[in-house]
Design an enzyme around this catalytic site. Structure first.
Site, short mmCIF file in Angstrom:
data_model
loop_
_atom_site.label_atom_id
_atom_site.label_comp_id
_atom_site.label_asym_id
_atom_site.label_seq_id
_atom_site.Cartn_x
_atom_site.Cartn_y
_atom_site.Cartn_z
N GLY A 26 0.83 -1.21 0.00
CA GLY A 26 0.00 0.00 0.00
C GLY A 26 0.86 1.25 0.00
N ARG B 42 -5.13 -2.58 9.14
CA ARG B 42 -5.06 -4.03 8.93
C ARG B 42 -5.20 -4.75 10.28
NH1 ARG B 42 -3.34 -6.33 4.15
NH2 ARG B 42 -2.39 -4.42 3.42
N ASP C 141 2.90 -0.99 11.81
CA ASP C 141 2.81 -2.33 12.42
C ASP C 141 4.12 -3.11 12.27
OD1 ASP C 141 2.70 -2.55 9.67
OD2 ASP C 141 1.09 -4.05 9.65
N ASP D 126 5.68 -5.00 5.89
CA ASP D 126 6.31 -6.28 6.24
C ASP D 126 6.17 -7.34 5.15
OD1 ASP D 126 3.61 -6.47 6.74
OD2 ASP D 126 3.81 -7.43 8.70
N ARG E 30 0.87 -5.08 -5.44
CA ARG E 30 1.11 -6.30 -4.67
C ARG E 30 1.23 -7.41 -5.70
NH1 ARG E 30 -2.98 -3.71 -1.00
NH2 ARG E 30 -1.80 -2.97 0.76
N THR F 228 4.54 2.38 5.58
CA THR F 228 3.15 1.94 5.68
C THR F 228 2.43 2.83 6.70
OG1 THR F 228 1.66 0.23 6.55
CG2 THR F 228 3.94 0.08 7.25
N ASP G 284 0.23 1.83 8.57
CA ASP G 284 -0.24 0.99 9.69
C ASP G 284 0.66 1.05 10.93
OD1 ASP G 284 -2.22 0.23 7.94
OD2 ASP G 284 -1.25 -1.64 7.37
O1 F6P Z 1 -1.45 -1.53 4.72
C1 F6P Z 1 -2.07 -0.32 4.44
C2 F6P Z 1 -3.56 -0.50 4.29
O2 F6P Z 1 -4.13 0.76 3.99
C3 F6P Z 1 -4.27 -1.14 5.48
O3 F6P Z 1 -4.49 -0.25 6.54
C4 F6P Z 1 -5.54 -1.64 4.84
O4 F6P Z 1 -6.08 -2.73 5.54
C5 F6P Z 1 -5.06 -2.08 3.47
O5 F6P Z 1 -3.84 -1.37 3.22
C6 F6P Z 1 -6.03 -1.81 2.35
O6 F6P Z 1 -5.49 -2.34 1.19
P1 F6P Z 1 -6.03 -2.02 -0.28
O7 F6P Z 1 -5.62 -0.63 -0.62
O8 F6P Z 1 -5.36 -3.02 -1.15
O9 F6P Z 1 -7.50 -2.14 -0.21
#
Ligand code: F6P
Length: 320
Positions: A11, A172, A130, A103, A72, A126, A128
């Site tokens: 992300g 997440r 995390d 990660d 991804r 990120t 997050d």
């Molecule tokens: O890891 C960053 C994040 O924004 C998380 O907080 C969230 O769960 C996820 O990515 C959402 O992913 P996507 O943009 O693929 O929907």
């Protein structure tokens, strides 16, 4: 070392551009060449990459997102995909790789290093926050400021209408965004995946507050803990209070990075280049006690980052 490559993966997060800029400029300063890989590991596999110069990173320090794009990649998860990427390492003469991401991206880089021995350094990017091995990841500060701004706005309406608002935030499996934004925004309750929550207790606290004359309540729910809509429904059913739910979603990922994130990204990007030049082969950059440090890459994904209980307890005390 003569030529390194840089990519952003997973992300996007505000400050990734500042990190790319730091990698490119620091590397060029030391006489290295830099290849920019587009769309993360997808571009690595598909040879979507090219040289970067000082001008490639001009006028990006203040921009959210990532000029290198991100993705991804499913193909990179396969041995065939990684073999294609290695063919590109040879074709483009890449001697070291900086991976800016979370990660999952570090895990991919770790696997690639195990198979092909290409030196890799991870830069935590990120929203997050995390990642074990760093107290802050690039983008987190901007994201919590975005959430706090949203809380401020919602608070106006919550007070005017004497309503209970539930705000679902990203993260997440982590509750860091919820916790820190909840403390900064003065939320009544913060629900995070790291800790069990009781809806009865959340409701009792709400009722206590209203009886004491509170005009409104704001409850922050981390997406990994529960769905904001479910929480709103349960509170309505248990208390009879009118609830409104806002899911902040991807607006938490965008926007111009805060000064904190730009400084963090600049320091971390530059450190990654230094580490490659010094011979680090499978490491990550972290920020611990305000110092930019090197750590083992697998620190990031072996074990879950614990929540800061001191902050959680404080948020509870202050929202009594
Ligand atoms: O890891 C960053 C994040 O924004 C998380 O907080 C969230 O769960 C996820 O990515 C959402 O992913 P996507 O943009 O693929 O929907």
């Amino acid at each position: 070392m003569q030529r390194i490559a840089v990519l952003t993966s997973g992300g996007d997060s505000p400050g990734m551009n500042a990190a790319i800029r730091a990698v490119v400029r620091k590397a060029i300063y030391h006489g290295l060449e830099v290849i920019g890989i587009q769309r993360g590991f997808s571009g690595f596999v598909e040879a979507d990459m090219g040289p970067m110069n000082l001008g490639s990173v001009a006028d990006i320090i203040h921009r959210g997102g990532t000029i290198l794009r991100t993705a991804r990649s499913e193909e990179f998860k396969t041995p065939e995909g990684r073999a294609k990427a290695y063919a590109n390492v040879q074709r483009f003469g890449i001697q070291g790789l900086v991976v800016i991401g979370g990660d999952g991206s570090f895990k991919g880089a770790d696997m690639f290093n195990n198979e092909y021995n290409l030196p890799v350094v991870g830069v935590p990017g990120t929203i997050d926050n995390d990642i074990t091995g760093t107290e802050y990841s690039i983008g987190f500060d901007t994201a919590i400021n975005t959430v706090v701004e949203a809380i401020n706005k919602i608070r106006d309406t919550a007070t005017s209408h004497e309503r209970t608002f539930i705000l679902e935030v990203m993260g997440r499996e982590s509750g860091y965004i919820a916790l820190m934004a909840g403390l900064a925004g003065g939320a009544e309750s913060i629900l995070i995946p790291e800790l069990r929550h009781s809806m009865d207790e959340v409701c009792e606290k709400l009722i206590r507050g209203y009886k004491r004359g509170k005009l409104h309540s704001i409850i922050i729910v981390a997406e990994g803990a529960a769905s904001g809509l479910d929480v709103g429904k349960q509170i309505r059913e248990k208390t009879g209070l009118e609830t409104k739910v806002t899911i902040l979603g991807h607006l938490q990922r965008g926007g111009t990075p805060t000064a904190f994130d730009r400084i963090l990204a600049s320091r971390m990007g530059a450190k990654a280049v230094e580490m490659l030049m010094e011979g680090f082969r499978k490491h990550m950059v972290g920020m611990l006690e305000d110092k930019i440090v090197a750590g083992a890459l697998d620190t990031a994904f072996n074990g879950k980052r614990p929540i800061n209980m001191e902050i959680y307890n404080l948020a509870n005390i202050l929202s009594i």
